[in-house]
Design a protein around this motif. Structure first.
Motif: not given
Length: 378
Positions: A340-351
């Motif tokens: 399992w992994h989770r992702f974030d950062g400067e993801v364009p689709g995230f508010f």
């Protein structure tokens, strides 16, 4: 009492003609009068008023005040603020169902939260006192209790009903009657530490990884189930994906694989962006799914405990690659076998405000991957 109820209802019917301040005064008076009647030992007044309000709401569905006061009456009768009356509460819950005002989920959650002050067995009584309530209401109570007490085996009347055909044939009947290990200690959002891997994603890597799209409407619906209240009741967006990979994915290559799948959420808008990937656990994944469903988004209220548990299990099964018809034991085994992994950062689709979810399940062998991306904003 009939005259008093009629007088109260006439006052409430005038709310739409009153200014906001005057309207709030009438609502406060109705709430205060109901609390006083209950304290004086007159719960029947609350039951009669609630049923009259349901009739008003049928005639004027746009008048939110009826529903607001009805919900307050229900909380008083369940005992949310002290002394209650389970008989009148069940009367209102049954009447609401027949009037199209579905309170089964919230009422079950309130009853479970007040389980030390009210007799929950009354909702499962065979003497007809709970004849107006639905199997959904009872099934919700079962799983609201499981979430709070880990099991219902010590509650014989409720456990007996949970073993009945009515429960087995209900959608909630698929769920286990004891908490799985990854469901325990879920009273807060999982904490995210520094990323295990970081990648820079540029437009030239989008959709560059050799993969076969294996998503179906059924899989997409299961994956998105915990966050659909974000979409339907707020400003949420969601994207799901299931992919077969030409080459098995290794943990160190997850950022590159994820960026190369061609998902809209990861499409660069203004040049390269940073993608952070965290190694995580099935506990973290299930808790995230459950909290998304139960806590709601920026404006949505959430789905309460029982159905949030169901939606979290359904999404976990889809992420782990378990068949839709698999029993919960098989889903748990499949989930434990995944990476399992989770992702974030400067993801364009995230508010990138608060309500962002990026989850990746790598199935055993690394030849298949499932992704859930969701976001919401106020």
């Amino acid at each position: 009492m009939v005259d008093q109820i009629d007088e109260t209802v006439r006052s409430l019917r005038n709310l739409k003609h009153l200014h906001t301040g005057e309207s709030e005064k009438v609502i406060r008076w109705a709430r205060g009068e109901s609390a006083r009647r209950l304290a004086d030992g007159d719960p029947g007044y609350l039951g009669d008023l609630g049923i009259a309000l349901l009739a008003c709401h049928r005639d004027e569905p746009a008048a939110w005040q009826y529903q607001d006061i009805f919900d307050h009456l229900l909380r008083l009768l369940i005992g949310d603020a002290g002394k209650g009356d389970i008989g009148q509460a069940l009367r209102l819950i049954g009447a609401a169902r027949h009037s199209g005002h579905d309170v089964d989920r919230v009422a079950a959650a309130l009853l479970a939260a007040n389980r030390r002050r009210v007799s929950l067995t009354a909702a499962f009584a065979g003497d007809g006192s709970a004849a107006g309530v639905s199997d959904t209401f009872r099934a919700c109570i079962v799983h609201e209790l499981v979430l709070r007490e880990r099991t219902i085996s010590h509650r014989k009347t409720i456990a007996d009903w949970a073993a009945s055909p009515a429960m087995r044939n209900h959608p909630l009947g698929w769920l286990p009657l004891d908490l799985a290990p990854f469901e325990l200690a879920g009273d807060q959002w999982p904490r995210v530490a520094a990323p295990d891997r970081v990648a820079t994603v540029s437009p030239d890597v989008l959709a560059s990884w050799p993969a076969t799209d294996q998503i179906t409407p059924e899989l997409s619906g299961a994956l998105a189930a915990p966050v659909m209240n974000w979409v339907e009741g707020s400003n949420g967006r969601v994207e799901t994906g299931v992919f077969g990979l030409a080459e098995p994915v290794r943990p160190e290559s997850v950022p590159e694989v994820l960026a190369g799948l061609g998902m809209d959420f990861l499409e660069p808008l203004d040049g390269p962006f940073r993608l952070d990937v965290h190694d995580t656990s099935v506990w973290d994944v299930w808790q995230t799914l459950f909290r998304a469903a139960s806590g709601g988004g920026a404006y949505s209220r959430g789905c309460h405990g029982a159905y949030s548990r169901l939606f979290a299990w359904q999404a976990l099964a889809a992420l782990a690659g378990a068949p839709a018809s698999a029993p919960h034991e098989e889903v748990a085994r499949s989930a434990q076998a995944c990476t399992w992994h989770r992702f974030d950062g400067e993801v364009p689709g995230f508010f990138r405000i608060f309500w962002d979810i990026g989850l990746v399940g790598v199935r055993p062998g690394g030849g298949s991957i499932a992704v859930l991306a969701a976001t919401d904003t106020d």
